[in-house]
Design a protein around this motif. Structure first.
Motif: not given
Lengths: 318, 321
Positions: A254, A257, A259, A309-310, A312-314, A316-318, B79-81, B138, B142, B181, B184
């Motif tokens: 985590l 990641l 988190v 929190f906004l 998190i995962g940003n 991880k964009l492809s 797009r996300v992963m 995700m 998003r 998320r 929010l």
């Protein structure tokens, strides 16, 4: 008598031997003391070996270990003048969620956390740490109280999940969790969360939407229990071990990641072998996290939490 | 603002991905077991013509009937992963995604659209249950944030229509993180003073219920929809008791104070138009002459405030294209 986990068999044997030796030492043989210390070294080495590479499924066992320090232990060890506060002012008091005012290393604060209990009686009293809507509504109330008096909030997360029951559903378990998260994200005071054992899904995140989320080295945090995941995706609970692997629920995963913000080292052989040391380490980490937010104005504290929190995962964009 | 571009005309879309002719021209209602001719069922929006049982409705169909003349623009979602955990159970998550994409023609379980509803610009975020049970990972998280921001940008109400089993297990903790998320996202709409209305459809459970879905200013539900936090089976196994009649159904939730209204699918559009009007057009009966912005004059002959016109202030701007 200590509770040993399945993968600790070698430790159990060594400890057993040691116990026997200790009785002998009563006779006063000096060689036996040497033997004891040699054994202790072996035990430590083997603990180190086992605990430095626990599998995710083994971590789940450790996180649920009955001797692991629970929320009330953390409160007793870290919070002075703890004054428990009860009730959601709507329906009931829920002892699965502990909460109240206290002083953490000099600072007044509001503490909230799930308590699993330590023996049959206390486990039943605390409903095994599985909160009902009232617990989450109590948490909301206490977090608002903290905001009113500009006190930081510290939460100790340790739950298998929110309680699945008829009454819980009727009284809006989902709404209570959603609203708790909303309050957690909204209040204009610092919120620090520590996942001390089991971070079980929605029941956990309800009180863990914090500025800083810390996790004990051998705690787990997951969207679903490995057993639940296995029974849905593998159609059999027997695959819990594989599910635990796939879910990436360890503190180390985590952290990668993004988190959780930090992992708190546990003593050799995990927190249940030296609870005081583990809890002190947690206290140090919480103190550091609070200090990092000192001097920020209330709106910034809130904005940072929301950004956290906004974001998190940003990445991880492809 | 590239992600805000929203061209794809639904009509074209519908042509491209027209669903195959059903193997079975007759469908049996799971509730009353009567047979219904597929065209009749489609015309009734998958509501049984005999007993009124609401069957699931694909997201695109839902959007088509909600917006004026069935016209809306898709809001392109970031797009996300894909498969952040490289999750694998009996099947690879990556393969499951591919299959769902092929079967539904959508990238993920959420579709966000902007269009007029009763003349009022409205953002709708609808779940497609056929895409991995409408589960929230995700992409969905998003997507909801994008929907909320689009609503704020357009000064428009946000309507969310969940149809979801909950969090997407295959994205592990990252799916759990979509709960705060999406909370929010809701807060951004609230703070802009705009309505957030939720239409709960069958099923709405787990992490979806326990986040944005229970935070609507107003919560509507379709008749008979299963709505809850824990699954009925889990509850039964935990308490080892028979569950009460109608447990976790829309009507049951209304009776227990958890949703405002249970609304027949055919009435939802009218209901939403009325609610948005009541919330956003509080003085419709009165003539209010706005001061007007300096340097900008109203066209001659255009009334100061036409019915349902107030909210169109932002329409003066060209739509993001």
């Amino acid at each position: 008598m200590q509770n040993f986990l399945e993968f600790e068999k070698s430790i159990a044997e060594l400890e057993g031997k040691m116990e026997e030796l200790r009785h002998l030492s009563d006779i006063g043989d000096i060689k036996i003391a040497d033997e004891v210390s040699r054994l202790q070294t072996r035990i430590d080495r083997s603990l180190n070996q086992i605990y430095s590479k626990l599998s995710p499924w083994q971590k789940v066992q450790v996180a649920r270990h009955p001797d692991r320090p629970h929320c009330n232990d953390y409160i007793a060890a870290l919070i002075d003048d703890f004054t428990p506060l009860a009730g959601d002012r709507g329906f009931a008091e829920d002892a699965a969620v502990m909460g109240g005012l206290g002083r953490f290393r000099g600072r007044s604060c509001v503490v909230v956390g799930q308590e699993k209990g330590n023996d049959t009686e206390s486990r039943v009293a605390h409903n095994f740490g599985m909160a009902r809507p009232e617990g989450y509504r109590k948490a909301q109330r206490l977090m608002r109280l903290a905001e009113r008096f500009q006190l930081p909030v510290v939460t100790f997360v340790d739950t298998a999940g929110a309680y699945p029951g008829i009454g819980a559903e009727e009284r809006g378990q989902a709404e209570a969790i959603a609203r708790a998260m909303q309050v957690c994200l909204d209040i204009r005071v610092p919120v620090i969360s520590v996942i001390i054992g089991e971070g079980g899904s929605g029941g956990a995140i309800a009180i863990a939407a914090a500025n800083t989320v810390l996790m004990m080295e051998h705690a787990v945090y997951s969207v679903i229990s490995p057993e639940g995941c296995a029974s849905i995706l593998w159609r059999s609970g027997d695959h819990a071990e594989e599910a635990a692997e796939a879910l990436k629920l360890t503190a180390q995963d985590l952290l990668k990641l993004g988190v959780v913000d930090g992992v708190i080292d546990e003593p050799l052989g995990a927190a249940h072998r030296d609870p005081l040391m583990a809890m002190k380490a947690a206290g140090d980490a919480v103190e550091k996290a609070l200090e990092a937010l000192d001097g920020l104005d209330p709106d910034t504290v809130r904005a940072r939490r929301r950004e956290r929190f906004l974001n998190i995962g940003n990445d991880k964009l492809s | 603002m590239s992600w805000l571009t929203n061209y794809v005309r639904p009509k074209i879309r519908a042509l491209v991905q027209r669903e195959d002719v059903p193997d079975n021209l007759w469908q049996q209602c799971p509730a009353c077991e009567q047979m219904i001719f597929h065209r009749e069922l489609e015309a009734a929006l998958n509501v049984c013509t005999h007993c009124g049982h609401h069957m699931r409705l694909p997201a695109l169909k839902r959007l088509e009937v909600l917006f004026d003349d069935g016209a809306y623009d898709r809001v392109e979602l970031p797009r996300v992963m894909a498969d952040p955990l490289r999750f694998r159970d009996r099947k690879r998550y990556g393969d499951r995604l591919k299959e769902s994409r092929a079967a539904t023609g959508n990238d993920d379980a959420l579709i966000v659209a902007f269009g007029k509803m009763g003349g009022r610009g409205t953002v709708v975020a609808a779940f497609d249950f056929r895409f991995m049970g409408g589960s929230m990972g995700m992409a969905v998280g998003r997507g909801l944030i994008a929907a909320a921001r689009h609503a704020v940008l357009k000064n428009a109400p946000l309507i969310a229509i969940p149809a979801s089993g909950g969090a997407r297990m295959q994205e592990g903790i990252l799916s759990l993180m979509q709960m705060p998320r999406t909370v929010l996202a809701v807060d951004e709409v609230r703070e802009a003073g705009l309505p957030f209305i939720v239409v709960l459809t069958d099923p709405t459970t787990g992490g979806v219920t326990a986040s944005f879905a229970m935070l609507g200013d107003i919560a509507l539900a379709e008749p008979g929809a299963v709505i809850g936090f824990a699954g009925a089976r889990v509850i039964q196994e935990t308490i080892r008791e028979k569950l009460p009649q109608g447990f976790q159904r829309a009507e049951y939730l209304r009776d227990h104070g958890m949703v405002d209204r249970v609304v027949h699918r055919h009435q939802i559009r009218d209901e939403l138009i009325r609610l948005n009007d009541l919330l956003m057009n509080p003085r419709a009966g009165q003539k209010i002459v706005p001061l007007g912005e300096p340097g900008k004059r109203r066209k001659a002959g255009k009334p100061a405030v036409a019915d349902g016109d107030e909210q169109d202030r932002n329409e003066e701007r060209p739509a993001a294209e």
